[in-house]
Design an enzyme around this catalytic site. Structure first.
Site, PDB file in Angstrom:
ATOM      1  N   ARG A 101      -0.710  17.196 -51.407  1.00  0.00           N
ATOM      2  CA  ARG A 101       0.505  17.745 -52.027  1.00  0.00           C
ATOM      3  C   ARG A 101       1.623  17.620 -51.003  1.00  0.00           C
ATOM      4  O   ARG A 101       1.545  18.192 -49.915  1.00  0.00           O
ATOM      5  CB  ARG A 101       0.293  19.201 -52.440  1.00  0.00           C
ATOM      6  CG  ARG A 101       1.594  19.869 -52.860  1.00  0.00           C
ATOM      7  CD  ARG A 101       1.375  21.196 -53.549  1.00  0.00           C
ATOM      8  NE  ARG A 101       0.934  21.014 -54.921  1.00  0.00           N
ATOM      9  CZ  ARG A 101       1.069  21.941 -55.875  1.00  0.00           C
ATOM     10  NH1 ARG A 101       1.616  23.100 -55.614  1.00  0.00           N
ATOM     11  NH2 ARG A 101       0.640  21.707 -57.094  1.00  0.00           N
ATOM     12  N   HIS A 128       3.434  14.822 -61.009  1.00  0.00           N
ATOM     13  CA  HIS A 128       2.351  15.816 -60.915  1.00  0.00           C
ATOM     14  C   HIS A 128       1.259  15.383 -61.907  1.00  0.00           C
ATOM     15  O   HIS A 128       1.040  16.015 -62.942  1.00  0.00           O
ATOM     16  CB  HIS A 128       2.907  17.204 -61.255  1.00  0.00           C
ATOM     17  CG  HIS A 128       2.019  18.349 -60.844  1.00  0.00           C
ATOM     18  ND1 HIS A 128       0.787  18.179 -60.231  1.00  0.00           N
ATOM     19  CD2 HIS A 128       2.188  19.696 -60.977  1.00  0.00           C
ATOM     20  CE1 HIS A 128       0.244  19.362 -60.003  1.00  0.00           C
ATOM     21  NE2 HIS A 128       1.063  20.287 -60.442  1.00  0.00           N
ATOM     22  N   GLN A 131      -1.597  17.797 -63.285  1.00  0.00           N
ATOM     23  CA  GLN A 131      -1.079  18.785 -64.229  1.00  0.00           C
ATOM     24  C   GLN A 131      -0.983  18.194 -65.633  1.00  0.00           C
ATOM     25  O   GLN A 131      -1.421  18.804 -66.615  1.00  0.00           O
ATOM     26  CB  GLN A 131       0.311  19.254 -63.763  1.00  0.00           C
ATOM     27  CG  GLN A 131       0.933  20.279 -64.684  1.00  0.00           C
ATOM     28  CD  GLN A 131       0.248  21.628 -64.574  1.00  0.00           C
ATOM     29  OE1 GLN A 131       0.108  22.157 -63.486  1.00  0.00           O
ATOM     30  NE2 GLN A 131      -0.185  22.186 -65.687  1.00  0.00           N
ATOM     31  N   ASP A 217       8.984  24.267 -67.228  1.00  0.00           N
ATOM     32  CA  ASP A 217       8.586  24.314 -65.814  1.00  0.00           C
ATOM     33  C   ASP A 217       9.698  25.075 -65.087  1.00  0.00           C
ATOM     34  O   ASP A 217      10.784  25.308 -65.649  1.00  0.00           O
ATOM     35  CB  ASP A 217       8.464  22.865 -65.290  1.00  0.00           C
ATOM     36  CG  ASP A 217       8.020  22.772 -63.827  1.00  0.00           C
ATOM     37  OD1 ASP A 217       7.552  23.780 -63.254  1.00  0.00           O
ATOM     38  OD2 ASP A 217       8.150  21.667 -63.245  1.00  0.00           O
ATOM     39  N   CYS A 257       3.481  25.104 -66.927  1.00  0.00           N
ATOM     40  CA  CYS A 257       2.503  24.665 -65.916  1.00  0.00           C
ATOM     41  C   CYS A 257       2.248  25.738 -64.868  1.00  0.00           C
ATOM     42  O   CYS A 257       1.254  25.656 -64.144  1.00  0.00           O
ATOM     43  CB  CYS A 257       2.958  23.366 -65.278  1.00  0.00           C
ATOM     44  SG  CYS A 257       4.565  23.457 -64.484  1.00  0.00           S
ATOM     45  N   ARG A 285      -7.102  23.113 -65.394  1.00  0.00           N
ATOM     46  CA  ARG A 285      -6.906  22.309 -64.181  1.00  0.00           C
ATOM     47  C   ARG A 285      -8.252  22.061 -63.491  1.00  0.00           C
ATOM     48  O   ARG A 285      -8.511  20.972 -62.992  1.00  0.00           O
ATOM     49  CB  ARG A 285      -5.964  23.041 -63.204  1.00  0.00           C
ATOM     50  CG  ARG A 285      -4.553  23.295 -63.708  1.00  0.00           C
ATOM     51  CD  ARG A 285      -3.750  22.034 -63.837  1.00  0.00           C
ATOM     52  NE  ARG A 285      -3.730  21.282 -62.595  1.00  0.00           N
ATOM     53  CZ  ARG A 285      -2.923  21.546 -61.551  1.00  0.00           C
ATOM     54  NH1 ARG A 285      -2.048  22.528 -61.632  1.00  0.00           N
ATOM     55  NH2 ARG A 285      -2.969  20.801 -60.469  1.00  0.00           N
TER      56      ARG A 285
HETATM   57  N1   CP Z   1       0.895  24.187 -61.673  1.00  0.00           N
HETATM   58  C1   CP Z   1       0.603  24.093 -60.351  1.00  0.00           C
HETATM   59  O1   CP Z   1       0.452  23.001 -59.779  1.00  0.00           O
HETATM   60  O2   CP Z   1       0.468  25.299 -59.727  1.00  0.00           O
HETATM   61  P1   CP Z   1       0.367  25.539 -58.161  1.00  0.00           P
HETATM   62  O3   CP Z   1       1.696  25.164 -57.558  1.00  0.00           O
HETATM   63  O4   CP Z   1       0.046  26.981 -58.025  1.00  0.00           O
HETATM   64  O5   CP Z   1      -0.717  24.651 -57.602  1.00  0.00           O
HETATM   65  N1  NVA Z   2       8.223  21.208 -60.636  1.00  0.00           N
HETATM   66  C1  NVA Z   2       7.491  22.220 -59.908  1.00  0.00           C
HETATM   67  C2  NVA Z   2       6.060  22.222 -60.319  1.00  0.00           C
HETATM   68  C3  NVA Z   2       5.244  23.336 -59.704  1.00  0.00           C
HETATM   69  C4  NVA Z   2       3.797  23.247 -60.081  1.00  0.00           C
HETATM   70  C5  NVA Z   2       7.638  21.996 -58.410  1.00  0.00           C
HETATM   71  O1  NVA Z   2       7.616  20.846 -57.969  1.00  0.00           O
HETATM   72  O2  NVA Z   2       7.794  22.979 -57.673  1.00  0.00           O
END
Ligand code: CP
Ligand code: NVA
Length: 299
Positions: A101, A128, A131, A217, A257, A285
């Site tokens: 990530r 993502h 997701q 989101d 999400c 997930r």
């Molecule tokens: N939706 C999602 O990716 O959540 P987190 O940021 O908690 O991993």
């Molecule tokens: N768009 C958001 C998604 C979080 C799961 C971010 O990147 O923070």
């Protein structure tokens, strides 16, 4: 060597395979037939916060018979400026797979190329994919095939989650509508590259009209905190609330999400009325990511 770097790079058959396998992993949880990660250690290398992605990968890897190693990017030399390519070449000799990530999509791609081990994008600024694969499963689980559905994304149409939806729409052929203010519309070049049936509009009610799914989101994605005030002001008219949901098809799914910021992108009443769907999304997930890993390591 297979990787899961984006929805853009996946083909329809692979998406469909992962969705079928997700159902199997969900059914078989607690009664595993195979443990494809036996004697393997997978690392999670995270430069951004996470609850769902981190926990679902750590639990999923363990349930598949492997060990997981959580590496906060700022605790390893990467955080002090060691090159991603050197991190990849080091870890590739010690571990069997990586879940990353981070900010730049190129970092995940470079890691995949240089490490020689299966690599998963657990969220970048661009996409993502885990997701959206999971959300496709959740829609299919509750409403059947997504192909004939209308999915409406409301909010920051230029964010990673919206981009993965755009590529998914093109791959699977469903209609996607994006309702966002002008400053947060998806990139024109990305839309062209993706193709598919994607309607972009500033009119949230029009986008929601007759939709099967209303999806939102956060308004301030990780890394965009400096833009918070501007984003909250511009995105305020794009809140998912009861008035907007009434424009959708009766019984439409309302999805998020997570994490959610109550009374920002979704009001409390709408969030709570749809909490079962939203937390089913979160649970799924785990099942989806087990299917993704299984697909990556299967010969
Ligand atoms: N939706 C999602 O990716 O959540 P987190 O940021 O908690 O991993
Ligand atoms: N768009 C958001 C998604 C979080 C799961 C971010 O990147 O923070």
């Amino acid at each position: 060597m297979k990787h899961l770097l984006s929805i853009e790079k996946l083909n329809r058959a692979d998406i469909e395979h992962i969705l079928v396998e997700t159902a199997r992993f969900k059914r078989e949880r607690g009664h595993p037939v195979q443990q494809p990660l036996q004697n393997q250690t997978w690392a999670l290398i995270f430069s951004k916060s996470s609850t769902r992605t981190r926990v679902s990968f750590e639990v999923g890897i363990r349930e598949l018979g492997g060990n997981s190693l959580f590496l906060n990017a700022s605790d390893i030399q990467l955080g002090r400026g060691e090159a991603i390519k050197d991190t990849a070449r080091t870890l590739g000799r010690m571990i069997h797979g990586a879940v990353i990530r981070t900010f730049a999509q190129k970092d995940v791609e470079d890691f995949a190329q240089m490490s020689g081990i299966p690599t998963i994008n657990a969220l970048t600024d661009d996409e993502h994919p885990c997701q959206i694969l999971s959300d496709l499963f959740s829609i299919q689980e509750k409403r059947g095939s997504v192909t004939d559905k209308v999915v409406t994304f409301v909010g920051d149409g230029a964010c990673n989650v919206a981009a993965s939806w755009i590529f998914a729409a093109a791959k699977l052929g469903f209609e996607l509508r994006i309702a966002a203010p002008k400053a947060f519309q998806p990139d024109a070049e990305l839309l062209k590259r993706a193709g598919g049936r994607v309607l972009c509009t500033e009119d949230a009610r029009k986008a929601a009209s007759g939709a099967d799914v209303i999806y939102t989101d956060v308004w301030v994605s990780m890394g965009k905190e400096a833009e918070s005030a501007d984003r909250l002001a511009k995105l305020r008219p794009y809140q998912v609330n009861q008035s907007l949901v009434r424009c959708a098809k009766p019984g439409a799914l309302v999805m998020h999400c997570l994490p959610a910021y109550h009374d920002k992108e979704i009001d409390v009443e709408t969030f709570e009325a749809n909490a079962t769907t939203i937390f089913d999304q979160a649970e799924n997930r785990l099942h989806t990511q087990k299917a993704i890993i299984d697909w990556l390591v299967r010969k």
